[in-house]
Structure formats: structure tokens, C-alpha cells
Design an enzyme around this catalytic site. Sequence first.
Site, PDB file in Angstrom:
ATOM      1  N   GLU A   1      -3.130   5.733  -0.131  1.00 39.29           N
ATOM      2  CA  GLU A   1      -2.723   4.481  -0.798  1.00 39.29           C
ATOM      3  C   GLU A   1      -3.944   3.812  -1.409  1.00 39.29           C
ATOM      4  O   GLU A   1      -4.973   3.649  -0.764  1.00 39.29           O
ATOM      5  CB  GLU A   1      -2.051   3.516   0.182  1.00 39.29           C
ATOM      6  CG  GLU A   1      -1.795   2.161  -0.483  1.00 39.29           C
ATOM      7  CD  GLU A   1      -0.755   1.290   0.207  1.00 39.29           C
ATOM      8  OE1 GLU A   1       0.206   1.841   0.778  1.00 39.29           O
ATOM      9  OE2 GLU A   1      -0.914   0.059   0.153  1.00 39.29           O
TER      10      GLU A   1
ATOM     11  N   SER B   1       7.575   5.181  10.911  1.00 39.63           N
ATOM     12  CA  SER B   1       6.366   4.356  11.012  1.00 39.63           C
ATOM     13  C   SER B   1       5.805   4.506  12.425  1.00 39.63           C
ATOM     14  O   SER B   1       6.447   5.098  13.307  1.00 39.63           O
ATOM     15  CB  SER B   1       6.727   2.896  10.751  1.00 39.63           C
ATOM     16  OG  SER B   1       7.625   2.466  11.750  1.00 39.63           O
TER      17      SER B   1
ATOM     18  N   ASP C   1       4.916   7.426   8.082  1.00 36.40           N
ATOM     19  CA  ASP C   1       4.760   6.284   7.173  1.00 36.40           C
ATOM     20  C   ASP C   1       3.592   5.420   7.673  1.00 36.40           C
ATOM     21  O   ASP C   1       3.496   5.138   8.871  1.00 36.40           O
ATOM     22  CB  ASP C   1       6.083   5.491   7.183  1.00 36.40           C
ATOM     23  CG  ASP C   1       6.163   4.451   6.091  1.00 36.40           C
ATOM     24  OD1 ASP C   1       5.444   4.569   5.081  1.00 36.40           O
ATOM     25  OD2 ASP C   1       6.980   3.507   6.232  1.00 36.40           O
TER      26      ASP C   1
HETATM   27  P1  13P Z   1      11.220  -1.863   1.983  1.00 36.19           P
HETATM   28  O1  13P Z   1      10.895  -2.904   3.000  1.00 36.19           O
HETATM   29  O2  13P Z   1      11.311  -2.433   0.599  1.00 36.19           O
HETATM   30  O3  13P Z   1      12.415  -1.095   2.327  1.00 36.19           O
HETATM   31  O4  13P Z   1       9.997  -0.837   1.926  1.00 36.19           O
HETATM   32  C1  13P Z   1       9.818   0.113   2.948  1.00 36.19           C
HETATM   33  C2  13P Z   1       8.521   0.813   2.826  1.00 36.19           C
HETATM   34  O5  13P Z   1       7.824   0.740   1.828  1.00 36.19           O
HETATM   35  C3  13P Z   1       8.089   1.634   3.976  1.00 36.19           C
HETATM   36  O6  13P Z   1       6.806   2.140   3.813  1.00 36.19           O
END
Ligand code: 13P
Length: 353
Positions: free
Chosen positions: A142, A50, A83
Amino acid sequence: MGIITLRQLLDHAAENDYGVPAFNINNMEQGLAILKAAYETDSPVILQASKGARAYAGDIMLSHIVIALSKMYPSIPICMHQDHGNNEATCMTAIGHGFTSVMMDGSLESDQKTPASYEYNVSITAKVAEMAHWVGASVEGELGVLGSLETGEAAKEDDSGAEGKLSHDQLLTDPDQALDFVKKTDVDALAIACGTSHGAYKFSRKPDGEILAMEVIEKIHKKIPKTHLVMHGSSSVPQYLQDLINENGGQMTQTYGVPVEEIERGIKSGVRKINIDTDCRMAITGQFRKIAKEKPAEFDPRKFTAPASAEMEKLCKDRFERFGTAGNAQNIKVITLDEMSKSYAAGELKQFN
Ligand code: 13P
């Protein structure tokens, strides 16, 4: 070295009916845990970072961790994915640091708090897809906003998450709009919203169809059967990890995640990438707490990180096996970014003409 793009990996997964967990990483220990599990099960890997992870570890450190892991485990194809990229700059700098795939999350504006208009989402995602494809990198878009159908709220993860109350229309991806979105943006994979949210507190009870809308995924898959679907917020928040944390001084309130059997159902309907962060965090924190409680005199951090990594490895191994990823690494011959870029330029990777 087996650095693979998301597109190539998910094409292989679709051809062979399996899903691939995308585990978030911030540090060496998490990377090693994932790769050890992948090696033991012969699974291809998606590592994702991320914006928060990039800020925490630094781009140079993260990209070198991935290179080191690919040297240590040459038989395992590894995709490095951004991410929740919030704008063009985040996505392009990731590619500049060797990421082979990016998520352009245009469901929210660049602040990653304000739900964005459809037009904004289409425009920024198409732009990122065009640029990424020039160099052969893949793009996940998304459509729909992640959040709980029970509360209408989204949990924040690494500063990404909608603020305010969301309507059911925002929280559930519309299949017709998904078709239009994929045509207009040319994304390689599409993250959809079906009632899952980030973090540990997803559901107040074991989810049924009212709060986890798996049938939405089935409808989207029927509309866009060639598009690889992505489930975010897919940690299962296992009871054994909640217990491990709470039995060792933690204070998590009872909560429920996405049952693994629901993910298996999603995989039958085109879900190819399954995002998991919280479960890995819980595995690590649970073992940290256990060691701290059982051995209060311990001060060598390795005595904490080794069992924590082992706990995470166990979880990753289970997901590789349950999602059908296991056994597939050896069957993939990695296509380079350069070759991918030529295929994009020749129009060979388009889902719609
Ligand atoms: P969780 O918090 O359910 O692990 O999801 C992580 C996620 O979707 C990262 O993009």
C-alpha cells in the site's frame, strides 16, 4: 481444489478487463454467502481476513472454512488473502495457515496507527514480497494512507487506521512514487489512496472529484500499466441497507459510500481488486434487526443467520455482475503455489527488470 493465488487471479482479470471484489470474512455464514453468489454467477473469489478476523475466528477455523468451501464449490477458484498485515510475522503466519496472498500494509507502522516513512514502507514490503514469493504466495503493498479528503481523518477498522490529521499529500498516492515503489518492492498488486476510507462514514455527500479522486487512479495506471491496482474502502453503503437498518430500530446517520459506477470507472483504469467489508456487515445487521423487530419471540439463531446470509449473497452477486467477474471462474486453470514459486524464481513474474 481451486485454491488460487492473488497474482494468478488478477493477471487473468487484467487480461480479460474485469475486477474482483475482495470480501472480508469472519465466519462460516459469510463464506457460504460469498461462495453461493460466486457459484450462481461463475465468479472467481477473493476471501480476505483481517488481523481482527483471525483473532475472532482463529486461524485453524478460518483456514478450515476455506478448505471446506473449496470442497463444496470445486469449480470456483478461491484466493485466501491477509487483509492489512501489519508486519512480517502477521504475513508469514497467514501463509503458514494456507493463505495464498498477503497484504503488507507498510503505509502505517506496525501499530497500524502511525503513518510510516516511505523508506520503512519500501523496506518492509520488499522483505515480505521476497519471502512470500519463495513459496509462490502473492503480495499486495500500500502506498498512500487511507482516509477522508473531507476531514483528513481515517476511520479505524479492526484496529487498523491512521491517527491524527492527514495532509492531502499523504491521502493521495503519488504516481511517480508508485512507479519507484513497485520497482523496489516487486509487489504483485498495489493498494492506492484516492480519498476512500474504511467503514460506513466515508463521505458526507454523494462524492464528486474533490472528495473521491478517481483521476489519481487513472494517472497511476498510466505510470504502471502492468501493476494491478487495489481500491480499499470500496463499500457503496447502499441507501436500501441504511434504510433497512434504520427502519428496524437502527440509528445510522445519513452517509455516502463509493458509487458502484465509480468502481466500474476504476476497473477501466487498472483496478483489479476491490475491497468490500462494510456493505456485507450492513446486509447482515439489517436482516438481524428486521427479524428481531418482526419476530420478537424468535430464539433460533438460524432464523436470523439464514436471511442475513441471503441478504449478503444478493449484494455479492450484484458486485460480481457489475465488476465483470461473473462468467470467468470456468476459464481459469489454477496454477499451484509450487509452480508460482518456480516462476518467481525464474524472474518470469517481474514487472520491471
Ligand atoms: P469498506 O469498509 O469500505 O468495506 O472497506 C473494506 C476494506 O477496505 C478492507 O480492507
